[in-house]
Each structure stands twice: as C-alpha cells, then as structure tokens.
Design a protein around this motif. Sequence first.
Motif, PDB file in Angstrom:
ATOM      1  N   VAL A 104       0.843  -1.198   0.000  1.00  0.00           N
ATOM      2  CA  VAL A 104       0.000   0.000   0.000  1.00  0.00           C
ATOM      3  C   VAL A 104       0.882   1.253   0.000  1.00  0.00           C
ATOM      4  N   PRO A 105       0.301   2.412  -0.343  1.00  0.00           N
ATOM      5  CA  PRO A 105       1.075   3.652  -0.357  1.00  0.00           C
ATOM      6  C   PRO A 105       1.684   3.906   1.022  1.00  0.00           C
ATOM      7  N   GLY A 106       2.913   4.352   1.043  1.00  0.00           N
ATOM      8  CA  GLY A 106       3.542   4.728   2.302  1.00  0.00           C
ATOM      9  C   GLY A 106       4.134   3.566   3.076  1.00  0.00           C
ATOM     10  N   ILE A 107       4.103   2.367   2.509  1.00  0.00           N
ATOM     11  CA  ILE A 107       4.633   1.222   3.254  1.00  0.00           C
ATOM     12  C   ILE A 107       6.151   1.156   3.135  1.00  0.00           C
ATOM     13  N   GLY A 108       6.697   1.802   2.119  1.00  0.00           N
ATOM     14  CA  GLY A 108       8.152   1.838   2.007  1.00  0.00           C
ATOM     15  C   GLY A 108       8.714   1.121   0.790  1.00  0.00           C
ATOM     16  N   LYS A 109       7.928   1.038  -0.278  1.00  0.00           N
ATOM     17  CA  LYS A 109       8.417   0.383  -1.481  1.00  0.00           C
ATOM     18  C   LYS A 109       9.591   1.149  -2.075  1.00  0.00           C
ATOM     19  N   THR A 110       9.406   2.466  -2.208  1.00  0.00           N
ATOM     20  CA  THR A 110      10.470   3.276  -2.771  1.00  0.00           C
ATOM     21  C   THR A 110      11.706   3.245  -1.870  1.00  0.00           C
ATOM     22  N   GLN A 111      11.470   3.262  -0.562  1.00  0.00           N
ATOM     23  CA  GLN A 111      12.583   3.203   0.378  1.00  0.00           C
ATOM     24  C   GLN A 111      13.385   1.925   0.181  1.00  0.00           C
ATOM     25  N   LEU A 112      12.670   0.819   0.025  1.00  0.00           N
ATOM     26  CA  LEU A 112      13.338  -0.460  -0.181  1.00  0.00           C
ATOM     27  C   LEU A 112      14.095  -0.437  -1.503  1.00  0.00           C
ATOM     28  N   GLY A 113      13.483   0.191  -2.505  1.00  0.00           N
ATOM     29  CA  GLY A 113      14.133   0.301  -3.811  1.00  0.00           C
ATOM     30  C   GLY A 113      15.442   1.064  -3.710  1.00  0.00           C
ATOM     31  N   ILE A 114      15.410   2.204  -3.027  1.00  0.00           N
ATOM     32  CA  ILE A 114      16.615   3.018  -2.878  1.00  0.00           C
ATOM     33  C   ILE A 114      17.665   2.238  -2.088  1.00  0.00           C
ATOM     34  N   GLN A 115      17.191   1.577  -1.034  1.00  0.00           N
ATOM     35  CA  GLN A 115      18.101   0.795  -0.203  1.00  0.00           C
ATOM     36  C   GLN A 115      18.832  -0.263  -1.037  1.00  0.00           C
ATOM     37  N   LEU A 116      18.102  -0.945  -1.889  1.00  0.00           N
ATOM     38  CA  LEU A 116      18.718  -1.988  -2.703  1.00  0.00           C
ATOM     39  C   LEU A 116      19.695  -1.391  -3.700  1.00  0.00           C
TER      40      LEU A 116
END
Lengths: 345, 372
Positions: free
Chosen positions: A114-126
């Motif tokens: 869902v929005p705000g769960i941290g998908k983009t964050q995980l993407g950047i992290q990877l």
Amino acid sequence: MEMSRLPVSASQRAKLISAGYTSLSSLSSVSPFDLARDLKISDNEAHEILKVASHSSRLGSSDGSHAIVHGAQTAWDMLHEEELLARITTSCADLDNILGGGINCKEVTEIGGVPGIGKTQLGIQLAVNVQIPVNYGGLGGKAIYIDTEGSFMVERALQVAKACLEDILEYNGSVRKKFQVCEVKMQPEDFLENMFYFRICSYSEQIAVINYLEKFISENKDVKAVIIDSVTFHFRQDFEDMALRTRLLSGMALKLMKLAKKFSLAVVILNQVTTKYSEGSFHLNLALGDSWSHACTNRVILYWNGNERYAYIDKSPSLRSASAPVFCDRERDPEFSFKLVNESK
Amino acid sequence: MANKLISQMGLPKSITNIFAARNIITAKDALSLTEFELMELLDVGLAEIMSAVAQISEIACPAYQTALSLLEQRIQNEYLAGHLPTRLKGLDEALCGGIPFGVLTELVGPAGIGKTQFCLKLSLLASLPANYGGLDGRVIYIDAESKFSSRRMIEIGVNSFPEIFHMEGMAQEMAGRILVLRPTSLSEFTESLQQIKVSLLQQKVKLVVIDSMAALVSGEYEQGLPRQHSLGWHISFIKSLAEFSRIPIVVTNQVRSQGRDEASQYSFQVQSGDDTVEDPTRFDSHVVAALGIHWAHAVTVRLVLETKSGHLGHKMCCIKADDYQRLSRPILSCVEKSKTFQFPFSACLLGYCSAVTKLPIIKIIRLYLYFH
C-alpha cells in the motif's frame, strides 16, 4: 509443429504454404537451393528461413528423446551455480532470512504494498546495497533506477548511502584488528554516482527503456541491479485496451527475465495495490491483474500488521511462504526489532 | 520522447518506408505493438524488426542521469536544493528542508484542523521576497471549497512577518502575487489546470495549491469506478505539472468514514487469521483519507494532520509525515516506524508563536475564529 508458428514474415509464410511446406518437418530435409527454387526467392532468403526453421524445431522437440540438448543445464550444475550466486542484502536481517539471504541475482522479484509502506525506500536501499564492495560481502556492482512516478528522492538516497558507508566502516573497524584490511576510500557521493537514474514519463517510454537496457548494460557491465519504481503507474492510467496492456506487460516481463539471466543481475519490480472482489468480499491485491502475477519469479508483499510493517512471500519457486516483520532499525532499537514469524502455507 | 517520428530516426530507408506505409508514425505507435505483431503487420523478417525496435527504443528512451548529477543540479539551481521551508522546525527537518519541489504533497485531515490555514501560510511563504526567505514568486491557489480568505491571509502575514507587512504597500504587493481560481466543477477545474500549464513558466509561479481535491471529485461522482478513471488523467497531469516546472504542488484532501466492506487486508492475511490490528493509515480508527488507494499511490508526500490530546487535556495538532518521517534520520535499513511529530502546530502556523508558547492552543483557535 505448425508452419504458422514459424517466426518468418507473412509473405514468406504464404509462399511456403502455397508451395506445399505445411509443417516444420517438411522443411527439415530440403536444401536451401531447392527451397529458393520452389518459393522463387533468393538463396540467401531461403537460407535464413531454414535457419529459423531448424532453430524452431529444436525448441519444439523437447520430448526427451535427446539426452543432451543444446543450451540445457543439469540440475546439479544449477544447484552449484545457485550456491555461488550473490544476493543483495535488504539490510533487514529478518527480511533477508525469509528471502534466503537477500534479493537473488538472475531473478525477477516483485515487491508490492500500500502507499507509504516503504516500497520506494526499499528500492533506494537496494540500489545502494548492491554497491557494497566485494570485500565486505557485497556485489560491488552498479544500479539502474527506473523511476516512473517521480518519487525518487535524491536526498534520501544520500542519507541511505551515508548510513550504508557507516556500516561498512564499522565492519571494517572490527575486522581490521585481525586482518589489516585496507581503509575503504568510498564517499557517499560515489554511491550516487553509480546509480543510473531514468525518469520515465509514459508507458511507451517504459517499454523503450526496457528494450534499451540490454544495450546499456552490455556497455556498463557492472550493473548488478535494475529497480523499476513502479511498473504500474503508467499502465494504470488511460489504458482502454486491456488485452494490449496484458500483451505489452508480458513482453516486458520476458525481456526483464532475459536481462536477469543474461547479465546475472537482480531485477526488482515495485508494484502498487488495488482492491479485488473475491469470495464475497473485497481484498487488497497487487495491481495489473492475474496474468501479470505469473510474470515474476518471486513476489513479496509488504503490509501493515497493526503499526508494524511485515513482509509476506506470496510466491517463490524455492522459498517457503513466510512472513516476517521488516525494517528493523540499524541500532536494533527494541521498538523496531521484531521476532520472526514463520507460517507454513 | 515517445512522440518522436520514426522517419527521423535514421533507420534504413526501406524499413522506414514500410513503417510509414502501415501508418506507424511515432515511436509510441511502434512500441505499443509486440515484435511479432509488428512482423505480421509489416511483413518483414524477425531480425530486421528486432534491430528496428532496438533502435527506436534507444532513441525514444530518455537519457539517464546519475543520482549524483541529479543532486548537484538541485543544489546548484534551486533554492535550498528544491525545498520550500514551512518554518515549522520539526516538519522542515523531517522533510529535509521543507515542501519538496517537483512532487505532489498532500495534506489530509478532518474538517477544521487547519489545512486551509496551512495552505495560506505556505502561499505567503512562497510569495515573500527572497531576502526574507521566500521564493519571491507568484502562487496559484485553486480554491474548490470557497474557503480562501484574503483577510485571514493578510492577518497571518502581519502576525508572522510584521517587518514585511508593516512596510508601505507590501501587503498589497504580497497579496497581489496570489492568484485565486474558483472552479465549481471538475470540468472547470480541468480547464484551469490546462491554462495553468501555459502560465506556469511565463509567470514565475513558485507554488500551486489545490484546496481541496476531494471536494471537486466527490461532488461530481458518487460511484467508485468512474471516479478512479477520471482521476487517472488528473493524477498524471498534476504530477507532470509539478515535475516539468519543478515547483511544489500542495493538495488538500478530506477524510471520510470508512465503508464497512472496504478492503484493508490481503486475502492471505484473512486466511492465516493474523490478529491484524487496524490499519495505521486509518487515523482516528474510523476515518480514512478520501479519494482511494489509486490516488494515494500517486501522492509523493502525505502529511496527516490530526488532533491529539496534549498535556492539560487540551487539543494539540500534530503533523505526521507519512512518507517522509523516516527521512529524519539516516538509517541503514530503509524505513523505520513512522513516529509522530508533536508540536503546537497552530500556534506557529498562525503567527502567534512567541506570544503564546505557554498558552493552551485552544485559545488560539478561538482567537482565530473571532477574527474570521
């Protein structure tokens, strides 16, 4: 195998059929010169057709009559290769655990939530973690970040890079006492430099960039991760022909899979969620429909459980279905570290 | 990029002609078909199609940037590396400097919490001269709920920036920079969006505020499905607007009570019987942000305004930076649990900061009502 499945142009196919070559086997024993004469085409063209035909028939006859097929690998070899295969850590021990050590290279992994769960964050992290040098258990590769939504935050990437570097230095400090490992001369800016950022503004650009990646990566061989954030956005807006959408998406998935295999890199696709009606009630589900759900090798769903973020392995050929709390803090703050919850499906 | 003409891509003459003859003019036309469909349609061999598609793709694909060059560009060309400071210390820290340029920031909260007040303050901040820390530009304020009040805005200005607003003619100058549009229907709104697109670059517009998105949409469509579709266009348009002109766009959104049969769980959660506690995006436990999940995916930063019982039993406003909260601390593992910032938000916002630090907030709200 039928002639209609042979990948040649329509006019050549018509000529073949009208000349009586209706099945692939009928092409197996004909010489290029005969074929050229029969179809009234040039020798070169005939040669091409036969090449395509022999290639196709080889693919078609996978009935096990040949013990050794060109291009095949024994399962034993594959096991050996898999063990050597590097994985990209997610920086979260529990998530790494249920993923079998991290995001696999040579595979396409889909992550949704869902929005705000941290998908983009995980993407950047990877995209940062793939650059951890080999001496420190990383891949020392570069990353491609394909941003379709405009949600990539470069300041955030810098913060993640700094934290990652701190971690490396810390590790270095503890190891140096024993091995005298040389000082790391990396700067957070170096991490950003090795991140190739594509900003995509329409679905046709998205297809273009994926077509282009093969060339791009063969020029930049050390790319080890491709992150698409998100695959959904443009395909969700004004698409009327759903059949076309499905065709384009599955074509894209195939190309990504090919890239992952060919350059042994990890492809991570981020996906949005939608609501789906099934069994009498509405449920959340990853977007893009059922046929898309077959496209990726692994599928991880991030979800809220109360105020905690959890990850659930929805689909994987090799891992068992499990869920684990994610995003534990680096300092192992009691508030942020959770215990692993396993469940068998 | 996708509308580039195939005829100008330097493909071999013969194949260019075939594309033209089949009415495949732009890169988009060609890329909307799979290779096999193209082969069928153009009657050309696979190898040629493959190389043509590869070349079209390469040309249609936008150029890449390294993240580093992106960062340097921002720092060099933009005020505060692309942020509009809100002057709320905690919030600015969490947002890496303020409301980011080039993306959509959403304010969600119940009626009367101060969304419009926040928007008015942001409008002022954007219009202030650069030497007072503003963006020195125009503001386009799309007021769909007819809540914009110039008097209130100047009042905030006088209270927060007395040194500017007490200068001769400055109040007029500042207020003159804020252009208010009042669309009454979604189609009018659509029209004004298209007009804005043209004027953004010419007029030195530094901020666009849409107050509120939900009012426009919920007035127009009652059913769930058409809303999703009509919003699809607006989502991509507003996002591209923010992106290409590199300005912040602030959108407010209402809350509504959650329908009973609304999905908030995955089917595996239900099956496994996880003792799932309620979704934290449902603040106040009964209300959710309006406009649905599709819209929520499009928003880059969501700020949730909510009341919390502070000390002395008085109401405090807090801002929860849904997406950004984690940015406040450089941590290795990408995300931490979103915490809530608590600060007497209305006090700072309404410009009574120094005077009322010790006063319960409720008085300030009353004060404001009196002036209004």
